[in-house]
Motif scaffolding. Structure first.
Motif, short mmCIF file in Angstrom:
data_model
loop_
_atom_site.label_atom_id
_atom_site.label_comp_id
_atom_site.label_asym_id
_atom_site.label_seq_id
_atom_site.Cartn_x
_atom_site.Cartn_y
_atom_site.Cartn_z
N ILE A 10 1.05 -1.28 0.25
CA ILE A 10 0.33 -0.01 0.01
C ILE A 10 1.04 1.24 0.00
O ILE A 10 0.71 2.05 -1.01
N ILE A 11 1.92 1.13 1.00
CA ILE A 11 2.81 2.87 0.39
C ILE A 11 3.86 2.69 -0.35
O ILE A 11 3.68 3.44 -0.65
N ALA A 12 3.79 1.66 -0.77
CA ALA A 12 4.72 1.38 -2.10
C ALA A 12 3.89 1.56 -3.46
O ALA A 12 3.99 2.60 -4.09
N LEU A 13 2.57 1.67 -3.34
CA LEU A 13 1.50 1.79 -4.63
C LEU A 13 0.87 3.44 -4.38
O LEU A 13 1.50 4.03 -5.19
N ALA A 14 1.41 4.14 -3.23
CA ALA A 14 0.26 5.41 -2.70
C ALA A 14 2.30 6.16 -3.43
O ALA A 14 1.07 7.14 -3.93
N VAL A 15 3.00 6.07 -3.25
CA VAL A 15 4.03 6.68 -3.73
C VAL A 15 3.85 6.73 -5.03
O VAL A 15 4.39 7.82 -5.38
N TYR A 16 3.93 5.72 -5.62
CA TYR A 16 4.36 5.37 -6.80
C TYR A 16 3.10 6.41 -7.48
O TYR A 16 2.94 7.75 -8.64
N ALA A 17 1.87 6.09 -7.20
CA ALA A 17 0.69 6.98 -7.88
C ALA A 17 1.01 8.67 -7.70
O ALA A 17 0.18 9.14 -8.15
N ARG A 18 1.74 8.78 -6.47
CA ARG A 18 2.52 9.89 -5.89
C ARG A 18 3.00 10.75 -7.03
O ARG A 18 2.58 12.10 -7.93
N TYR A 19 3.30 9.80 -7.82
CA TYR A 19 4.41 10.44 -9.00
C TYR A 19 3.57 10.67 -10.34
O TYR A 19 3.99 10.98 -10.66
N ARG A 20 3.11 9.43 -10.45
CA ARG A 20 2.71 8.98 -11.37
C ARG A 20 1.05 8.92 -12.31
O ARG A 20 0.80 9.82 -12.90
N GLY A 21 0.31 9.22 -10.91
CA GLY A 21 -1.56 10.29 -10.80
C GLY A 21 -2.02 8.44 -10.91
O GLY A 21 -2.86 8.98 -11.14
N SER A 22 -0.91 7.68 -11.25
CA SER A 22 -1.48 6.87 -12.02
C SER A 22 -1.18 5.48 -11.41
O SER A 22 0.45 4.90 -11.06
N PHE A 23 -0.69 3.64 -11.71
CA PHE A 23 -0.51 2.96 -11.95
C PHE A 23 -0.66 2.45 -12.78
O PHE A 23 -0.24 1.26 -12.73
N ILE A 24 -0.34 3.01 -13.97
CA ILE A 24 -0.08 2.25 -15.11
C ILE A 24 1.44 2.16 -14.99
O ILE A 24 2.38 3.68 -14.74
N GLY A 25 1.50 1.69 -15.91
CA GLY A 25 3.05 0.98 -15.80
C GLY A 25 3.13 -0.69 -15.59
O GLY A 25 3.10 -0.70 -14.88
N ASN A 26 4.65 -1.27 -15.45
CA ASN A 26 4.68 -2.39 -14.87
C ASN A 26 5.19 -2.62 -13.62
O ASN A 26 5.37 -3.62 -12.89
N ALA A 27 5.84 -1.31 -13.29
CA ALA A 27 6.85 -1.91 -12.16
C ALA A 27 5.83 -1.81 -11.04
O ALA A 27 5.84 -2.59 -10.07
N PRO A 28 4.41 -1.26 -10.46
CA PRO A 28 3.97 -1.79 -9.51
C PRO A 28 2.03 -3.53 -9.61
O PRO A 28 2.20 -3.27 -8.76
N ASP A 29 3.07 -4.19 -10.23
CA ASP A 29 2.40 -5.29 -10.31
C ASP A 29 2.72 -6.06 -9.32
O ASP A 29 1.83 -6.48 -9.18
#
Length: 508
Positions: A403-422
């Motif tokens: 959850i923490i990693a996904l939230a910070v990913y979205a903070r930079y990307r604005g979505s979960f688009i991309g392979n990194a958060p899979d």
């Protein structure tokens, strides 16, 4: 180029500069000799160097009262290497602890004297009670809310510890080491009978029946490693890997059904643990006849971490290890170390329905929300995600970490688009996924509004109504508003299923 190299002030060498903040712990176990060099904040010291050698000092414990001569020679070579490394690192604080094999062997004291003479180390031979206590403290250092039974399976002994309310309760040490029992000539029925006789003597096990079981020790951690690899679990981290009781029993039955040849050929089983894996599984299986735990939770922390934790004052022990680690990371990699607390306070109204666990994760995410600012913009989201998802954090489970990693990913990307958060998305359900996204969008808005600086957010408000998100800004800060802030407010409101508006107030 040579002149540039030679002109460097050697007094600023990182080894010298940081050696005072490092502690070396040498663990002389019944199966392995290990050196871990810890560095960092006292509450959450991070391993800077970690190496072990499987010597098998306790390989003959079941048949002899003496340490194996070949194993002692191998152990001495490892200890001499570790001594050299510790001295070269400039570390003054060295803790050396010996456990069951040295404690029980008739020539254990002689071996300790030889170590102290040859390596100039002060060796503490732990009693069974001390070994159990440090194992329990090690678990509490990384899982402060642990409540149940800790089991530390070593090569020569099994330590059982009752933990709860941040404290150590009853302790017991039993001669049930995985290496010891594997080399004894028990039939299966004899081994089970022997295990039962030992567990029956622990008169406090009924106090922890039905509670969680916290697993320490390489022989038992090998079960978790096998399960992670076999199931394709997306996070290859042992610490806080949690399995329900029924799943663990299926795992144990699977291991016990293997032939020795099956184990040796299995790509998911460490070759160094193949000889003791079935014994370790049997010990756990029979222990569960007495305790039947709710969940089985594997801990990467144990005796070595417990030795360090025992020296901390009680107020320091109570510091949250996750939040402390996040603050330390933010101080090293973020722009403003304390900005995370400002951000958390600012967004807390919009996430007021969170319980204590959710609020803790939100604070952790806010604290880490600026760690990728030095990266190229195109790489900030995936780099921040990987840094957090794989970090050696304590005090957090795999889902919370996701959850923490996904939230910070979205903070930079604005979505979960991309392979990194899979990998992280595979660990959370739809509700947690949506929460992580909305939290990330709130973080994204906070950094846009404040420019990543301190002092602005406390003068503004993010107000959550039943159907609307309102950003309230004082008139003298209205120049901060613009298309980007409005778009990111709209994205947050849309994620929460609400409308949005901006309110300008006139401060007196």
């Amino acid at each position: 180029m040579q002149d540039i190299v030679d002109s460097r002030d050697r007094r600023l060498d990182p080894v010298v500069a940081t050696s005072q903040n490092m502690t070396a712990v040498i663990d002389i176990g019944s199966n392995s000799i290990r050196l871990v060099v810890f560095e960092g904040p006292v509450r959450v010291p991070m391993p800077k160097f970690n190496e072990k050698v499987l010597c098998g000092l306790g390989r003959d414990l079941g048949q002899s009262s003496m340490l194996n001569a070949e194993a002692m020679e191998k152990a001495m070579a490892a200890l001499q290497r570790y001594t050299f490394l510790v001295n070269h690192m400039g570390i003054d604080r060295v803790i050396v602890a010996a456990t069951a094999a040295v404690r029980e062997a008739e020539n254990g004291a002689e071996f300790v004297a030889e170590i102290e003479q040859e390596c100039d180390l002060n060796v503490q031979v732990l009693s069974g009670k001390q070994e159990a206590r440090y194992a329990g403290l090690g678990v509490l250092s990384g899982m402060p809310y642990a409540n149940g039974l800790v089991g530390d399976l070593g090569g020569g002994s099994l330590e059982l510890v009752n933990v709860g309310d941040h404290k150590i309760g009853n302790t017991s040490t039993l001669p049930l080491g995985a290496l010891r029992l594997s080399r004894m000539s028990f039939t299966k029925s004899e081994l089970i009978s022997y295990l039962h006789s030992q567990f029956e003597d622990v008169d406090w096990l009924d106090k922890v029946a039905g509670k969680n079981f916290y697993v320490v020790g390489g022989a038992w951690r090998a079960l978790a490693k096998y399960h992670i690899r076999k199931t394709g679990h997306p996070l290859n981290i042992i610490h806080n890997y949690k399995l329900p009781y029924d799943e663990v029993m299926r795992l144990i039955r699977e291991i016990l059904a293997f032939s020795d040849q099956d184990i040796n050929r299995n790509p998911y089983i460490q070759s160094s643990r193949a000889g003791t894996l079935k014994t370790a599984a049997t010990i756990m299986e029979q222990l569960f006849q007495f305790t039947r735990p709710k969940n089985v939770i594997f801990s990467a922390n144990g005796l070595r971490e417990g030795l360090l934790f025992s020296e901390l004052k009680k107020p320091v022990r109570k510091i949250d290890p996750l939040l402390e680690a996040c603050r330390n990371m933010a101080a090293k990699e973020g722009r403003f170390a304390e900005h995370g607390e400002e951000i958390y306070s600012w967004l807390s109204d919009a996430f007021s329905e969170l319980g204590n666990k959710g609020k803790r994760l939100a604070l952790a995410a806010a604290t880490l929300s600026d760690i990728a600012w030095t990266m190229s913009p195109d790489y900030r989201a995936p780099q921040a995600f990987r840094r957090i998802f794989r970090a050696p954090f304590s005090g957090i489970g795999h889902k919370g970490r996701a959850i923490i990693a996904l939230a910070v990913y979205a903070r930079y990307r604005g979505s979960f688009i991309g392979n990194a958060p899979d990998d992280a998305l595979a660990l959370v359900d739809n509700e947690a996924r949506q929460h992580a996204l909305s939290l990330g969008l709130a973080l994204r808005l906070s950094h846009s509004l404040s420019g990543g600086t301190q002092g602005i957010l406390p003068r503004t408000k993010l107000i959550s109504k039943e159907n609307e998100i309102i950003l309230e800004v004082p008139d003298d800060l209205s120049a901060l508003l613009g298309v980007q802030v409005n778009n990111r407010l709209a994205a947050l409101a849309g994620c929460l299923g609400k409308s949005h508006s901006i309110r300008i107030r006139e401060d007196l």
